[in-house]
Design an enzyme around this catalytic site. Structure first.
Site, PDB file in Angstrom:
ATOM      1  N   ASP A 299     -35.601 -76.522 -25.475  1.00  0.00           N
ATOM      2  CA  ASP A 299     -35.126 -77.868 -25.165  1.00  0.00           C
ATOM      3  C   ASP A 299     -36.302 -78.635 -24.551  1.00  0.00           C
ATOM      4  OD1 ASP A 299     -33.613 -80.115 -24.799  1.00  0.00           O
ATOM      5  OD2 ASP A 299     -31.937 -79.119 -23.836  1.00  0.00           O
TER       6      ASP A 299
HETATM    7  C1  BGC Z   1     -31.095 -82.341 -24.397  1.00  0.00           C
HETATM    8  C2  BGC Z   1     -30.940 -81.840 -25.810  1.00  0.00           C
HETATM    9  C3  BGC Z   1     -31.556 -82.832 -26.763  1.00  0.00           C
HETATM   10  C4  BGC Z   1     -32.989 -83.052 -26.375  1.00  0.00           C
HETATM   11  C5  BGC Z   1     -33.733 -83.971 -27.313  1.00  0.00           C
HETATM   12  C6  BGC Z   1     -32.496 -82.779 -24.079  1.00  0.00           C
HETATM   13  O1  BGC Z   1     -32.573 -83.438 -22.862  1.00  0.00           O
HETATM   14  O2  BGC Z   1     -30.699 -81.306 -23.505  1.00  0.00           O
HETATM   15  O3  BGC Z   1     -29.580 -81.617 -26.094  1.00  0.00           O
HETATM   16  O4  BGC Z   1     -31.423 -82.359 -28.071  1.00  0.00           O
HETATM   17  O5  BGC Z   1     -33.023 -83.613 -25.088  1.00  0.00           O
HETATM   18  O6  BGC Z   1     -33.358 -85.268 -27.154  1.00  0.00           O
END
Ligand code: BGC
Length: 733
Positions: A299
């Site tokens: 992530d």
């Molecule tokens: C979130 C993810 C997301 C990623 C990209 C993160 O802060 O936890 O779910 O896909 O950002 O935007």
């Protein structure tokens, strides 16, 4: 007697299959060939994902390319993947075309880029995208076809723009009412999360919808992310292994079984180990036990956060080593290239082998080949009329209509007949598009009102159209529910027959939605309390991402609807339900608590109570359904159970009913929940019509549970099957 069954699921079969030598297919040959030509720098670049904000002017998400930074990213750092951004369709197309052109034509090996996006409720980062309901709303439909339609619209509106990788669906278990991402989940039940998540994946990855492009979905966030002890986002979760396997794992297993190409990692920590460095969960469980061989993505910035925020490594480099050893293939580094430096240093120091890097790069290249990016890297703009097409707008309406839940309908206050009523529409979301679309709409936190889709009704607009023979009036309230003039509000209430108050939460994302109190805010409660002083018909419409507590004001309402964040067709669907043009059929996919300190999912243990305002599965209709003649028979060989049940529409209008079949294992070596959903479905019945349900299943496959090592246990004994207040008990030998 106690049996241990080692699960022979499709997944483990695949794992076995992967152990036996098979002839290399064409793709494998291409992957190997390409890999053999790559330098170490090029390989590590493929493992790196950078945010668009890193290569745009002013570092923002609008797609204005920086003339130098994008060249550096692709040509010097060999970046293989990018993510995030927002803007009109044509701007997306130009932006991605420029990047792909550089990757394909100006790099040594011409490897195309993988572009990732969070299209979690429609093509929500494209100005012309159709904004669909969020998952918590969709899940209340209990209908895989509803989710499949959402996936189809999203795929069609995403693919042509060149974004081949969608960070959806969330298959985390939505059991913690405080967690600010509850609305991104399909609710609290493992089976519902699994079936709806799989439905999304199957349709989204089906090339028929995105032809000639192919798309990848991403099951996230593996695993245990959704139940942090404090309820705050990304704070530690303490989840016993047995519970992790019984409740959190099934949806991921089903996602893998439906062929999801990628998985994103939990950016919190479980039992003291940050998700990104958990060898046990990533390598041990996801790779080895479940046999997942697709791309595992970190992530956002989360490898460095293992060191910086979790304090779970001794340096960022140490975190990088542990994350790669744990099984991560690609780092969503976002705004830093340090990952690249660290990997190079780790290899030079002999701590990481190049063959380990090759494993990840192979998976990434395989994904790029699978998606057809080498043959078809460029977006196209000749089908943009498919964005927000009439069909897609109708789908947006349909999804909301199938999902909205009628929670309370005292003395049949709803539907309201259009016969000269005075209807006041008020509350924070009465005349707003932003509140209905929620967060992740053009902006992470939800774009300002002016940027929201124009061809979308607010609730006030929709009701004014729906009730041409009545007097529909609007009194706008501040977003936080504060009254500018109590006097004016009282006067508006006095001058009406019906008061429809929108209550709930302004859009929020991730940690921005952390709360310490589940109660609905005081200013909003006050709106209900004031209206309740008068002898008016009061209807609450709940626009919110989680069950904010309304226990003290609930008795004031005659009618209550739960809409979650219902999207672009949400207002029209609400208006149709309020007028009776549509018959509500949603049911709660989560328990709606009564007390702040007692938030328990329906599958609690016998020694617990869950005293809810509304239970999981609660939802009313304008017709009534009767369940009769439950019968359970065991086949002669004792292997199969047949459940017979009649469900009738005993009311006067057609309606849809979700049936939920639960079982209870009366006694277990590991204490068993009071009930567990094992089958559900949605049927449409005309007045007087009866559906005969005949469900045949193998109890030794369904009535099982995992122990703390994820061995599936089937314990013969007494089982009770429950359906809408009916019960049938059977003793299994
Ligand atoms: C979130 C993810 C997301 C990623 C990209 C993160 O802060 O936890 O779910 O896909 O950002 O935007």
């Amino acid at each position: 007697m106690r049996f241990y069954l080692i699960f022979a699921t499709i997944v483990s079969l695949l794992f076995l299959a992967s152990c036996s030598p098979a002839p290399k297919d064409e793709t494998e040959k291409k992957v190997d060939d390409l890999l053999s030509q790559m330098t170490l720098d090029e390989k590590i670049g493929q493992m790196t994902q950078i945010c668009f904000s890193e290569i745009t002017l002013n570092g923002d998400k609008n797609l204005d390319m920086h003339p130098e930074l994008f060249r550096q990213a692709i040509l010097e750092n060999h970046v293989g993947s990018f993510l995030s951004g927002t803007g009109p369709a044509q701007k997306w197309i130009d932006f991605i075309s420029t990047l792909q052109k550089m990757a394909v034509e100006e790099t040594r090996l011409g490897i195309p880029l993988l572009i990732g996006i969070d299209h979690i409720h429609g093509a929500n980062y494209v100005d012309e995208g159709t904004m669909l309901p969020h998952n918590i709303t969709l899940s209340c439909s209990f209908d895989p076809d509803v989710v499949s339609r959402a996936a189809r619209v999203t795929a069609i509106e995403t693919a042509d723009l060149g974004m081949s990788w969608n960070f959806a669906p969330v298959v985390d278990l939505g059991k913690n009412a405080y967690w600010p991402r509850l609305y991104e989940t399909f609710g609290e039940d493992p089976l519902v999360c699994g079936i709806l998540g799989s439905s999304f994946i199957t349709t989204y990855q089906d090339p028929e919808h995105s032809n000639p492009y192919k798309l990848a979905a991403c099951a996230k966030h593996f695993i245990g992310y959704s139940d942090p002890r404090t309820g705050h986002d990304r704070t530690p979760a303490e989840i016993p292994d047995q519970i992790l396997y019984e409740h959190h794992l099934p949806a991921f297993v089903m996602a893998l079984e439906s062929g999801v190409k990628t998985v994103m990692v939990n950016s919190g920590e479980v039992n003291g180990i940050p998700g990104h460095v958990s060898e046990k969960l990533l390598k041990g469980l996801l790779r080895e036990k479940l046999g997942f061989d697709g791309v595992i993505l970190s992530d956002i910035k989360d490898i460095s956060k293992v060191y910086n925020e979790h304090h779970g490594a001794f340096s960022e480099k140490d975190a990088t080593l542990r994350a790669i050893n744990a099984g991560i293939d690609m780092s969503m580094s976002c705004n830093s290239y340090l990952f690249i430096d660290f990997v190079k240093e780790l290899i030079a120091e002999g701590k990481l082998t190049e063959s380990r890097i090759d494993e990840s790069v192979k998976r990434i290249l395989r994904l790029k080949f699978d998606l057809g990016l080498f043959d078809n890297p460029y977006p196209r703009n000749d089908r943009l009329n498919r964005m927000q097409s009439d069909e897609h707008l109708q789908t947006a309406y349909y999804l909301a209509e199938q999902s909205i839940v009628l929670l309370k309908n005292q003395e049949n206050v709803l539907p309201i007949r259009d016969t000269g009523q005075r209807i006041l529409v008020t509350g924070f979301a009465a005349h707003s598009r932003k509140m209905l679309n929620g967060a992740w709409t053009l902006e992470w936190l939800g774009a300002e009102e002016e940027r929201q889709p124009k061809n979308m009704n607010t609730l006030f607009d929709a009701l004014a159209t729906e009730f041409p023979n009545s007097d529909v009036s609007l009194l706008e309230i501040m977003p936080d529910g504060t009254l500018e003039s109590e006097k004016e509000y009282r006067a508006a209430v006095v001058a009406s027959d019906y008061v429809i108050i929108t209550l709930g939460e302004e859009p929020y994302s991730e940690f921005k939605g952390n709360i310490n109190d589940l109660q609905l805010t005081e200013p909003q409660k006050k709106l209900a309390q004031i209206a309740g002083e008068y002898d008016k018909k009061l209807v609450f419409v709940l626009i919110q991402g989680r069950p904010r507590l309304i226990t003290d004001i609930e008795p004031l309402a005659d009618g209550i609807l739960f809409a979650g964040y219902p999207g672009q067709g949400g207002a029209d669907a609400l208006a149709a339900i309020i007028s009776g043009k549509a018959n509500p059929s949603g049911k709660l996919s989560f328990s709606y608590p009564k007390h702040p300190n007692h938030v328990t999912p329906y599958y609690h243990k016998a020694f617990q109570k869950n005293d809810n305002l509304w239970d999981f599965g609660h939802g009313l209709s304008y017709t009534s359904f009767e369940y009769k003649n439950i019968e359970v028979d065991l086949s002669d060989d004792g292997k199969q159970l047949t459940l017979n049940l009649d469900i009738s529409n005993s009311g006067t209008i057609a309606g849809k009913e979700t049936f939920l079949l639960f079982f209870r294992q009366e006694k277990g070596t590991i204490t068993r929940p009071v009930k567990k959903l094992f089958h559900f479905g949605k049927i449409e019945l005309q007045p007087g019509e009866t559906h005969h349900l005949n469900h045949v299943f193998t109890p030794s496959e369904i009535f099982v549970y995992p122990d703390e090592n994820n061995n599936q246990i089937f314990e013969p004994g007494s089982f009770t099957i429950m359906a809408h207040g009916l019960e049938a008990t059977i003793d299994l030998p």
